[in-house]
Scaffold this motif. Structure first.
Motif, PDB file in Angstrom:
ATOM      1  N   GLU A  11       0.793  -1.165  -0.049  1.00  0.00           N
ATOM      2  CA  GLU A  11       0.155  -0.141   0.153  1.00  0.00           C
ATOM      3  C   GLU A  11       0.918   1.453   0.042  1.00  0.00           C
ATOM      4  O   GLU A  11       0.781   2.362  -0.679  1.00  0.00           O
ATOM      5  N   HIS A  12       2.048   1.402   0.684  1.00  0.00           N
ATOM      6  CA  HIS A  12       2.778   2.423   0.734  1.00  0.00           C
ATOM      7  C   HIS A  12       3.527   2.676  -0.637  1.00  0.00           C
ATOM      8  O   HIS A  12       3.566   3.852  -1.029  1.00  0.00           O
ATOM      9  N   THR A  13       3.905   1.436  -1.321  1.00  0.00           N
ATOM     10  CA  THR A  13       4.351   1.757  -2.755  1.00  0.00           C
ATOM     11  C   THR A  13       3.327   2.352  -3.596  1.00  0.00           C
ATOM     12  O   THR A  13       3.856   3.153  -4.334  1.00  0.00           O
ATOM     13  N   ILE A  14       2.006   1.992  -3.745  1.00  0.00           N
ATOM     14  CA  ILE A  14       0.906   2.193  -4.441  1.00  0.00           C
ATOM     15  C   ILE A  14       0.712   3.770  -4.296  1.00  0.00           C
ATOM     16  O   ILE A  14       0.414   4.480  -4.907  1.00  0.00           O
ATOM     17  N   ASP A  15       0.991   4.120  -2.833  1.00  0.00           N
ATOM     18  CA  ASP A  15       0.649   5.539  -2.459  1.00  0.00           C
ATOM     19  C   ASP A  15       1.227   6.544  -3.401  1.00  0.00           C
ATOM     20  O   ASP A  15       1.026   7.809  -3.607  1.00  0.00           O
ATOM     21  N   PHE A  16       2.538   6.051  -3.942  1.00  0.00           N
ATOM     22  CA  PHE A  16       3.489   6.945  -4.714  1.00  0.00           C
ATOM     23  C   PHE A  16       3.082   7.337  -6.071  1.00  0.00           C
ATOM     24  O   PHE A  16       3.477   8.120  -6.671  1.00  0.00           O
ATOM     25  N   LEU A  17       1.938   6.495  -6.403  1.00  0.00           N
ATOM     26  CA  LEU A  17       1.294   6.622  -7.774  1.00  0.00           C
ATOM     27  C   LEU A  17      -0.023   7.599  -7.599  1.00  0.00           C
ATOM     28  O   LEU A  17      -0.554   7.935  -8.809  1.00  0.00           O
ATOM     29  N   GLU A  18       0.038   8.130  -6.622  1.00  0.00           N
ATOM     30  CA  GLU A  18      -1.062   9.229  -6.546  1.00  0.00           C
ATOM     31  C   GLU A  18      -1.359  10.250  -7.498  1.00  0.00           C
ATOM     32  O   GLU A  18      -0.425  10.836  -7.897  1.00  0.00           O
ATOM     33  N   GLY A  19      -2.419  10.556  -8.035  1.00  0.00           N
ATOM     34  CA  GLY A  19      -2.510  11.276  -9.190  1.00  0.00           C
ATOM     35  C   GLY A  19      -2.309  10.703 -10.527  1.00  0.00           C
ATOM     36  O   GLY A  19      -2.734  11.280 -11.434  1.00  0.00           O
ATOM     37  N   ASP A  20      -1.810   9.381 -10.659  1.00  0.00           N
ATOM     38  CA  ASP A  20      -1.566   9.023 -11.960  1.00  0.00           C
ATOM     39  C   ASP A  20      -2.485   7.929 -12.050  1.00  0.00           C
ATOM     40  O   ASP A  20      -2.286   6.584 -11.833  1.00  0.00           O
ATOM     41  N   PHE A  21      -3.727   8.310 -12.336  1.00  0.00           N
ATOM     42  CA  PHE A  21      -4.745   7.449 -12.488  1.00  0.00           C
ATOM     43  C   PHE A  21      -4.631   6.090 -13.485  1.00  0.00           C
ATOM     44  O   PHE A  21      -5.158   5.318 -13.120  1.00  0.00           O
ATOM     45  N   ALA A  22      -3.996   6.303 -14.486  1.00  0.00           N
ATOM     46  CA  ALA A  22      -3.734   5.415 -15.286  1.00  0.00           C
ATOM     47  C   ALA A  22      -3.052   4.209 -14.876  1.00  0.00           C
ATOM     48  O   ALA A  22      -3.295   2.928 -15.256  1.00  0.00           O
ATOM     49  N   SER A  23      -1.871   4.466 -14.188  1.00  0.00           N
ATOM     50  CA  SER A  23      -0.763   3.668 -13.398  1.00  0.00           C
ATOM     51  C   SER A  23      -1.756   2.829 -12.257  1.00  0.00           C
ATOM     52  O   SER A  23      -1.518   1.533 -12.256  1.00  0.00           O
ATOM     53  N   ILE A  24      -2.678   3.666 -11.633  1.00  0.00           N
ATOM     54  CA  ILE A  24      -3.127   2.996 -10.509  1.00  0.00           C
ATOM     55  C   ILE A  24      -4.430   2.006 -11.015  1.00  0.00           C
ATOM     56  O   ILE A  24      -4.591   0.876 -10.806  1.00  0.00           O
TER      57      ILE A  24
END
Length: 438
Positions: A11-24
């Motif tokens: 979850e901490h790693t995924i948090d770095f993608l905040e704002g990059d909706f395509a990658s999420i």
């Protein structure tokens, strides 16, 4: 078999993608383990776009999405509904729509027609998780009679009857009621009635929210019809002000009936707010002062358009309220706002009206950057100054068929040649400065 990573690390790693909706969205398709963390980022904030006469279509599509995918509802924390001033959407309907979101924390309503704020404060009781309520550019007066029966049901909007939440299990268990931590009423031009806003402050002081509110912003433009001329009531600093970490207020500025004299409305009350009431807000981290010249601006332009003024009327807004605020910050003894981090000035007028405010801004910069006997700044946390000129609504009111592009061009010229040089001392002292037009 390779060892599994702890879910907290994923979850901490995924948090770095905040704002990059395509990658999420791509990560959410990898495996079920990643789905909750991805949904939390994808759906935490929903905003509807206010397109004229299309609000019902937008809400219908959103309703269908949430109905067919109920698993995403608990992840929504913030919902912004742009009503586009559509008469189809009432405050009752907007609050009812929020039943889609059982964990909603923040609700923002924009361009809501005939917004009865006092009734709205009662309606939000149905959103037990709500912590923040923001009203932007609401149409009509803040306190109006409730909408009639013809507004209660509109066939083009999606039905919300299936959203009735079941009662809490158990007997004698009261349904939780929200306690707001942030509340704001902000508008771009004069649409509000001053006496009603005074009533709103009084209601908040007596409400259960008074103990939980930490942010209160009442920068609502006051229409000239909302003031009693020549004196006018002003918004007051609430009794719970010492607990606020953010506060916003409007200071009015008015023009004489002949268009030749511009005076502060109830000048003594303006000074009372700045010099006596405002210092009670000891815990402030951010402060917004809105300087409302909309009545003066509108009157001037009306007189010019009607050719009632033979000669152009030169005008520069008085800087007395900036000087008064400098007196407050520079008062001897301990700093008035020791935790102040951000300062915002909002001017409801064109930028060229500030041509005589240079010395006042220079003095304010000196006070903000002043050091004590030990060489440390009295306001060491102050790091950001925001100066906003809100002219779009006024331009569209005075010149409905044009003038906006001309105003933008003039703003850029005045910003570079006049206002930024006035604020140079702040920049030199390490305070970030932002000048914008809306």
């Amino acid at each position: 078999m390779p060892p599994h990573l702890p879910i907290e690390m994923i979850e901490h790693t995924i948090d770095f993608l905040e704002g990059d909706f395509a990658s999420i969205a791509t990560c959410s398709l990898v495996c079920r383990t990643l789905l909750p963390a991805c949904r939390a980022l994808l759906w935490k904030d929903i905003t509807t776009i206010g397109i004229k006469d299309k609000q019902d279509v937008c809400l219908t599509n959103l309703s269908e999405l949430l109905t067919t995918n109920p698993d995403i509802r608990p992840y929504v924390r913030s919902f912004t509904l742009d009503c586009g001033a559509s008469p189809k959407i009432s405050a009752q309907y907007a609050i009812a729509f929020c039943k889609f979101f059982p964990a909603l924390r923040c609700l923002t309503l924009c361009y809501l027609p005939q917004c009865d704020i006092l009734s709205l404060l009662n309606l939000i009781d149905s959103i037990s998780s709500l912590e923040e309520l923001h009203l932007q550019n609401v149409a009509g007066n803040p306190v109006l009679p409730p909408p009639g029966p013809q507004q209660a049901s509109v066939s083009s909007l999606p039905s919300l009857q299936h959203l009735d939440t079941p009662a809490i299990q158990g007997t004698g268990v009261a349904k939780p009621r929200p306690h707001l931590t942030a509340f704001s009423v902000v508008s771009r031009c004069g649409i509000s009635n001053a006496s009603d806003l005074l009533q709103l402050v009084s209601v908040l002081e007596r409400s259960r929210h008074s103990s939980s509110l930490r942010s209160l912003d009442l920068r609502a433009g006051i229409s000239s019809a909302g003031w009693s001329w020549p004196l006018c009531p002003l918004l007051q600093v609430p009794l719970f002000a010492p607990r606020l970490t953010h506060f916003g207020i409007t200071l009015p500025y008015h023009v004489g009936a002949d268009g030749s004299t511009v005076v502060h409305g109830s000048h003594e009350n303006v000074l009372r707010i700045l010099q006596s009431d405002l210092p009670r807000c000891k815990a402030l981290r951010s402060l917004s002062l809105q300087f409302d010249c909309s009545a003066a601006f509108g009157t001037r332009e009306f007189l010019r358009s009607m050719r009632m003024a033979v000669q152009p009327i030169p005008f520069a807004a008085s800087s007395s309220f900036i000087d008064a605020f400098s007196d407050v910050l520079g008062a001897p003894g301990a700093p008035v706002f020791p935790d102040l981090e951000e300062l915002s000035f909002v001017f409801l007028t064109s930028l060229d009206w500030l041509s005589e405010c240079g010395p006042a801004f220079e003095r304010l910069a000196h006070v903000c950057l002043e050091t004590d006997d030990s060489g440390r700044r009295r306001y060491p946390r102050l790091s950001y100054l925001d100066v906003r000129v809100v002219i779009t609504g006024l331009i569209r009111t005075v010149w409905p068929n044009g003038g906006l592009e001309r105003a933008r061009t003039r703003f850029e010229q005045d910003r570079e040649n006049m206002l930024l040089p006035m604020l140079a001392s702040f920049v030199q002292g390490g305070i970030a400065v932002e000048v914008t037009m809306k």
